[in-house]
Write a protein that holds these residues in place. Sequence first.
Motif, PDB file in Angstrom:
ATOM      1  N   THR A  61      -7.503 -24.536  41.042  1.00  0.00           N
ATOM      2  CA  THR A  61      -6.313 -25.230  41.559  1.00  0.00           C
ATOM      3  C   THR A  61      -6.618 -26.631  42.062  1.00  0.00           C
ATOM      4  OG1 THR A  61      -6.662 -24.217  43.726  1.00  0.00           O
ATOM      5  CG2 THR A  61      -5.209 -23.060  42.191  1.00  0.00           C
ATOM      6  N   GLY A  62      -7.808 -27.166  41.765  1.00  0.00           N
ATOM      7  CA  GLY A  62      -8.160 -28.500  42.221  1.00  0.00           C
ATOM      8  C   GLY A  62      -9.038 -28.515  43.448  1.00  0.00           C
ATOM      9  N   THR A  63      -9.572 -27.354  43.828  1.00  0.00           N
ATOM     10  CA  THR A  63     -10.418 -27.303  45.021  1.00  0.00           C
ATOM     11  C   THR A  63     -11.700 -28.098  44.827  1.00  0.00           C
ATOM     12  OG1 THR A  63      -9.525 -25.116  45.520  1.00  0.00           O
ATOM     13  CG2 THR A  63     -11.555 -25.756  46.644  1.00  0.00           C
ATOM     14  N   LEU A  64     -12.294 -27.983  43.643  1.00  0.00           N
ATOM     15  CA  LEU A  64     -13.573 -28.667  43.402  1.00  0.00           C
ATOM     16  C   LEU A  64     -13.407 -30.186  43.408  1.00  0.00           C
ATOM     17  CD1 LEU A  64     -15.000 -26.350  40.588  1.00  0.00           C
ATOM     18  CD2 LEU A  64     -15.595 -26.352  43.016  1.00  0.00           C
ATOM     19  N   ILE A  65     -12.341 -30.710  42.780  1.00  0.00           N
ATOM     20  CA  ILE A  65     -12.164 -32.160  42.732  1.00  0.00           C
ATOM     21  C   ILE A  65     -11.799 -32.704  44.114  1.00  0.00           C
ATOM     22  CG2 ILE A  65      -9.706 -32.227  42.166  1.00  0.00           C
ATOM     23  CD1 ILE A  65     -12.501 -34.374  40.616  1.00  0.00           C
ATOM     24  N   ARG A  66     -11.090 -31.903  44.919  1.00  0.00           N
ATOM     25  CA  ARG A  66     -10.817 -32.342  46.291  1.00  0.00           C
ATOM     26  C   ARG A  66     -12.104 -32.399  47.108  1.00  0.00           C
ATOM     27  NH1 ARG A  66      -6.104 -29.088  45.668  1.00  0.00           N
ATOM     28  NH2 ARG A  66      -7.107 -27.336  46.712  1.00  0.00           N
ATOM     29  N   THR A  67     -13.013 -31.479  46.827  1.00  0.00           N
ATOM     30  CA  THR A  67     -14.317 -31.538  47.494  1.00  0.00           C
ATOM     31  C   THR A  67     -15.071 -32.795  47.094  1.00  0.00           C
ATOM     32  OG1 THR A  67     -14.418 -29.118  47.543  1.00  0.00           O
ATOM     33  CG2 THR A  67     -16.493 -30.316  47.842  1.00  0.00           C
ATOM     34  N   ASP A  68     -15.005 -33.150  45.811  1.00  0.00           N
ATOM     35  CA  ASP A  68     -15.665 -34.372  45.345  1.00  0.00           C
ATOM     36  C   ASP A  68     -15.073 -35.615  46.010  1.00  0.00           C
ATOM     37  OD1 ASP A  68     -17.317 -32.906  43.665  1.00  0.00           O
ATOM     38  OD2 ASP A  68     -15.896 -32.999  42.006  1.00  0.00           O
ATOM     39  N   ILE A  69     -13.750 -35.621  46.222  1.00  0.00           N
ATOM     40  CA  ILE A  69     -13.110 -36.766  46.873  1.00  0.00           C
ATOM     41  C   ILE A  69     -13.622 -36.904  48.305  1.00  0.00           C
ATOM     42  CG2 ILE A  69     -10.901 -37.654  47.712  1.00  0.00           C
ATOM     43  CD1 ILE A  69      -9.588 -36.369  45.258  1.00  0.00           C
ATOM     44  N   GLU A  70     -13.745 -35.788  48.990  1.00  0.00           N
ATOM     45  CA  GLU A  70     -14.253 -35.845  50.368  1.00  0.00           C
ATOM     46  C   GLU A  70     -15.719 -36.273  50.402  1.00  0.00           C
ATOM     47  OE1 GLU A  70     -12.426 -35.618  53.013  1.00  0.00           O
ATOM     48  OE2 GLU A  70     -10.670 -35.314  51.732  1.00  0.00           O
ATOM     49  N   VAL A  71     -16.500 -35.817  49.421  1.00  0.00           N
ATOM     50  CA  VAL A  71     -17.906 -36.229  49.367  1.00  0.00           C
ATOM     51  C   VAL A  71     -18.002 -37.732  49.108  1.00  0.00           C
ATOM     52  CG1 VAL A  71     -20.058 -35.992  48.061  1.00  0.00           C
ATOM     53  CG2 VAL A  71     -18.747 -33.961  48.698  1.00  0.00           C
ATOM     54  N   LEU A  72     -17.123 -38.266  48.248  1.00  0.00           N
ATOM     55  CA  LEU A  72     -17.120 -39.700  47.975  1.00  0.00           C
ATOM     56  C   LEU A  72     -16.865 -40.506  49.237  1.00  0.00           C
ATOM     57  CD1 LEU A  72     -17.137 -42.004  45.828  1.00  0.00           C
ATOM     58  CD2 LEU A  72     -14.648 -41.668  45.652  1.00  0.00           C
ATOM     59  N   GLY A  73     -16.073 -39.967  50.148  1.00  0.00           N
ATOM     60  CA  GLY A  73     -15.751 -40.684  51.371  1.00  0.00           C
ATOM     61  C   GLY A  73     -16.724 -40.434  52.507  1.00  0.00           C
ATOM     62  N   THR A  74     -17.986 -40.166  52.206  1.00  0.00           N
ATOM     63  CA  THR A  74     -19.003 -39.950  53.238  1.00  0.00           C
ATOM     64  C   THR A  74     -19.905 -41.178  53.341  1.00  0.00           C
ATOM     65  OG1 THR A  74     -20.468 -38.870  51.631  1.00  0.00           O
ATOM     66  CG2 THR A  74     -18.981 -37.458  52.893  1.00  0.00           C
ATOM     67  N   THR A  75     -20.555 -41.287  54.480  1.00  0.00           N
ATOM     68  CA  THR A  75     -21.445 -42.438  54.707  1.00  0.00           C
ATOM     69  C   THR A  75     -22.657 -42.389  53.783  1.00  0.00           C
ATOM     70  OG1 THR A  75     -22.519 -41.183  56.490  1.00  0.00           O
ATOM     71  CG2 THR A  75     -20.721 -42.679  57.093  1.00  0.00           C
ATOM     72  N   TYR A 102     -12.437 -48.501  49.922  1.00  0.00           N
ATOM     73  CA  TYR A 102     -12.325 -47.735  48.674  1.00  0.00           C
ATOM     74  C   TYR A 102     -11.761 -46.345  48.987  1.00  0.00           C
ATOM     75  CZ  TYR A 102     -16.569 -45.055  49.860  1.00  0.00           C
ATOM     76  OH  TYR A 102     -17.488 -44.230  50.467  1.00  0.00           O
ATOM     77  N   ARG A 103     -11.265 -45.726  47.937  1.00  0.00           N
ATOM     78  CA  ARG A 103     -10.726 -44.375  48.049  1.00  0.00           C
ATOM     79  C   ARG A 103     -10.834 -43.697  46.693  1.00  0.00           C
ATOM     80  NH1 ARG A 103      -5.565 -43.884  45.936  1.00  0.00           N
ATOM     81  NH2 ARG A 103      -4.526 -45.845  45.360  1.00  0.00           N
ATOM     82  N   GLY A 104     -10.872 -42.392  46.739  1.00  0.00           N
ATOM     83  CA  GLY A 104     -10.919 -41.596  45.519  1.00  0.00           C
ATOM     84  C   GLY A 104      -9.670 -40.755  45.377  1.00  0.00           C
ATOM     85  N   SER A 105      -9.317 -40.465  44.155  1.00  0.00           N
ATOM     86  CA  SER A 105      -8.151 -39.619  43.888  1.00  0.00           C
ATOM     87  C   SER A 105      -8.431 -38.786  42.651  1.00  0.00           C
ATOM     88  CB  SER A 105      -6.891 -40.466  43.692  1.00  0.00           C
ATOM     89  OG  SER A 105      -7.081 -41.424  42.658  1.00  0.00           O
ATOM     90  N   GLY A 106      -7.994 -37.548  42.677  1.00  0.00           N
ATOM     91  CA  GLY A 106      -8.207 -36.642  41.555  1.00  0.00           C
ATOM     92  C   GLY A 106      -7.079 -36.719  40.555  1.00  0.00           C
ATOM     93  N   LEU A 107      -7.406 -37.130  39.337  1.00  0.00           N
ATOM     94  CA  LEU A 107      -6.385 -37.187  38.290  1.00  0.00           C
ATOM     95  C   LEU A 107      -6.198 -35.826  37.638  1.00  0.00           C
ATOM     96  CD1 LEU A 107      -7.323 -40.602  36.636  1.00  0.00           C
ATOM     97  CD2 LEU A 107      -5.743 -40.149  38.529  1.00  0.00           C
ATOM     98  N   THR A 108      -7.313 -35.127  37.389  1.00  0.00           N
ATOM     99  CA  THR A 108      -7.296 -33.747  36.899  1.00  0.00           C
ATOM    100  C   THR A 108      -8.351 -32.975  37.679  1.00  0.00           C
ATOM    101  OG1 THR A 108      -8.947 -34.097  35.140  1.00  0.00           O
ATOM    102  CG2 THR A 108      -6.651 -34.589  34.595  1.00  0.00           C
ATOM    103  N   ASN A 109      -8.625 -31.749  37.246  1.00  0.00           N
ATOM    104  CA  ASN A 109      -9.641 -30.943  37.928  1.00  0.00           C
ATOM    105  C   ASN A 109     -11.045 -31.505  37.747  1.00  0.00           C
ATOM    106  OD1 ASN A 109      -7.673 -29.212  38.767  1.00  0.00           O
ATOM    107  ND2 ASN A 109      -8.071 -27.648  37.213  1.00  0.00           N
ATOM    108  N   ASN A 110     -11.253 -32.390  36.765  1.00  0.00           N
ATOM    109  CA  ASN A 110     -12.593 -32.905  36.487  1.00  0.00           C
ATOM    110  C   ASN A 110     -12.659 -34.423  36.374  1.00  0.00           C
ATOM    111  OD1 ASN A 110     -12.511 -30.022  34.905  1.00  0.00           O
ATOM    112  ND2 ASN A 110     -14.489 -30.392  35.849  1.00  0.00           N
TER     113      ASN A 110
END
Length: 506
Positions: A72-86, A109-117
């Motif tokens: 359901t997009g859990t993995l890509i949301r995790t990647d977005i949060e990882v991108l926003g780390t120091t 900068y910011r990240g956004s998930g377009l699809t699951n990958n």
Amino acid sequence: MTTNRTSESSAGTPLIDLHALVVAVRRRRRLWCALAAIGFVLGAAVAVLMPPPPSAVTKVLVAHAEDQPNDTGTLIRTDIEVLGTTRIAKDALNTLKSSESAEDFMKDYRGSGLTNNVLQIDVAADTDAQAVDRAKALADAFIADHVRRMEAAAKAESQALLDQRDRMREELARVNKQIGNRAPDSDPQASAGIETLFSRRAELNSRIADFDQRAAEARTGTPKVVAGTQIVDAPRAVHHSLPKAAATNAAIGLALGLVLGLALSAVGAVVADRPVLRRDISANLGASVIAELPRRSGRPWRRKGARTTRERLTATLARTVRGSAEPLSLLELGCPRATGTLALDLAGALAAEGPVTVVDGLPGAPLIDLRPQQGGPKVVGSEHVAALSPQDRRIGVGSVAPGTAWTDLQHLGTQTVLVVRAGHGSAAWLHTVARQLAEQRIPVVGIVLIDPDPGDRTDGTLWDGLHTALRGRGERTARQNGTGTRRTERKPAWASRGADNDQEAR
């Protein structure tokens, strides 16, 4: 009985009259049109005065070892949060050899998930070239960190499986030592124990083979993740169109301003409770609407109709003055200039029959600007009423706005026509006017409605007001003079049924 009729009337009255609300909001179109225009201008000004900073965008395809078709997009949301780390920010800054702090860099900068990958990275900077470099550094830092994490996870999983395999091998060695060189049927007395050892050895061999296979699969999955995680859209500068941005922001500002204006108009109309429809004004003042006049002259093709209506109203009021020995007054609420003009027109229509004096009781001196030329009706202040000749016809002009001296209205006239601007007075104040005039025993022979709503189709006639209405004055005068016949006022069917029901209830 009275309680029942009151409860039925209350039950039939809606909490909010939608018709009146729509009319009130439409009459406040200046407010919501002004707010919509302000929103339009502000939206366009924001786009011009505050253009977006130079920015770049890139897209990264992220492979996960745990990818599932029903994710359901859990993995890509995790990647977005990882991108926003120091950690990612510091790695990118090290690549750029920048001394900027990671916390400040993370705001750009910011990240956004377009699809699951697919992960999109948007970066802002001082120039387009700097934004592209930052986007490239961030994408590389994220990919390197993702690969490290996947490899570490695969290595840890493989090592755990191998550790389990080694423990199984140690246990297998102990079982083999217990079995030794014996065959399953060498010792009939211990055959049950030997069979158990042989079964355990077979199970351990199977599990050791399974752990080997799973460890190999864990190691094999890492190259797929490493090869699958890559930049699929090279970093590029985002070009902003000023006309497009201005048009978009202006449209958004226009919509927001319009919505805000409509909301404020609706809330203001409900809170203020200022009747606009002739039905409500007539009911609150207890008199019928006899004429309607525009507040302004209006468009050229409508001026003739407005002039005709004014002339017809002047003739009607002139007949009323001629047919009664009581002086008539015109009392305004929200329209002093229109009331003064109407009084001067009425005085001019009666001037040919004898001297006419207009008594100016309006607050201030609005009739000074409208004073007729030499030879026209005489205009005096209300303080000079006692000095007027009893043979002179008097037309009083006054006000029933808040602050009115109610006891002075008798000096202007013992009967009155209310000149009311629609939407000016609240329902409570209209009730106050009707009550005060009744206490002063000044009958209201009719209401002249100023600035009516063009879409108003309600009835402003009261069926129980024949004793004061203009339509009954001729009959009453004829009966007093001994001429004419008595005619019964015809009421609509619903009024007759209501009267019959009340009679039966009594």
